[in-house]
Motif scaffolding. Sequence first.
Motif, PDB file in Angstrom:
ATOM      1  N   TYR A 251       0.854  -1.179   0.000  1.00 31.31           N
ATOM      2  CA  TYR A 251       0.000   0.000   0.000  1.00 31.31           C
ATOM      3  C   TYR A 251       0.893   1.233   0.000  1.00 31.31           C
TER       4      TYR A 251
ATOM      5  N   VAL B 162       4.111  -0.514  -4.743  1.00 29.48           N
ATOM      6  CA  VAL B 162       2.884   0.160  -5.172  1.00 29.48           C
ATOM      7  C   VAL B 162       3.219   1.223  -6.216  1.00 29.48           C
TER       8      VAL B 162
ATOM      9  N   ARG C 236       1.433   4.289  -8.893  1.00 28.07           N
ATOM     10  CA  ARG C 236       0.257   5.106  -9.187  1.00 28.07           C
ATOM     11  C   ARG C 236       0.491   5.897 -10.463  1.00 28.07           C
TER      12      ARG C 236
ATOM     13  N   GLU D 100      -4.001   2.548  -9.720  1.00 23.01           N
ATOM     14  CA  GLU D 100      -3.061   2.142  -8.681  1.00 23.01           C
ATOM     15  C   GLU D 100      -2.828   0.651  -8.830  1.00 23.01           C
TER      16      GLU D 100
ATOM     17  N   SER E  62       0.094  -2.887  -8.069  1.00 18.93           N
ATOM     18  CA  SER E  62       1.093  -3.410  -7.156  1.00 18.93           C
ATOM     19  C   SER E  62       1.786  -4.618  -7.776  1.00 18.93           C
TER      20      SER E  62
END
Length: 243
Positions: free
Chosen positions: A38, A181, A183, A193, A195
């Motif tokens: 995150y 992560v 973005r 977003e 990962s």
Amino acid sequence: MFIVLILMVSSSSLWSSFLQKFRLSKNSIQKRRINYMYMPEDIHLHNIVFENKELTDWQQWLFHEKFQNPSEISFKEETIQFNVKTETQDEWAYIFLDPTKYRWRDVSWKLSIRRDTPFREFAFNFRYQDFDNRYRYRFENNFIYFDKKIRGIWYNNIASVRFPMSLEIWHDLQIDAYGTVFRCYVDGILRMENSDIELTYGSIAIILWETDGVTDMVAKVSSLSVQEIARSTGIPEALTQEE
């Protein structure tokens, strides 16, 4: 018989102990991985580690010897101009920063982009290690795609979101990579977003591609910079590091 029984009990205890340690180790790895999947709320932008402003900055860009004709690209002030005349069904523009020199980890890549002809792919590669290992956000067919190439194998359209890119209009693009992560912002709006754990560092590359044998690739990139991402309580890890 008694000796065999002791050996069986001892082996069973060792196996049980091994399984318990393995489960604990596996669980701790999973917890650490989940905790890192995150984007923390307390991140901020730190030092600028690269930007295009002077001739020495432009000289850092490398041309892919197979895919970039130097005559089809020009640099003026803060702007890169691509002008590729299509003659085949496999046309490229391909520039990158040396991944042996720029081994960035947690960074924010900002730039302004403009597409002047409707060529197929306008791709922005990050954690770029070489032709066969990279992440990218790709503008194609009115969508933004998140892809990765690992050890020469493409994993295309891991995720996508609709985004019609108008011609001859400047857009502000920002790609953040922090830990596992990533973005993608366009015009200040978070569009995607994603990962992944495969690539932990690398440089950047800009790649254009067309296959129809007709459409010229004309585009501009301007106001490009790369900036460290740091946590309020941590130390930036964006600078060049050896693994």
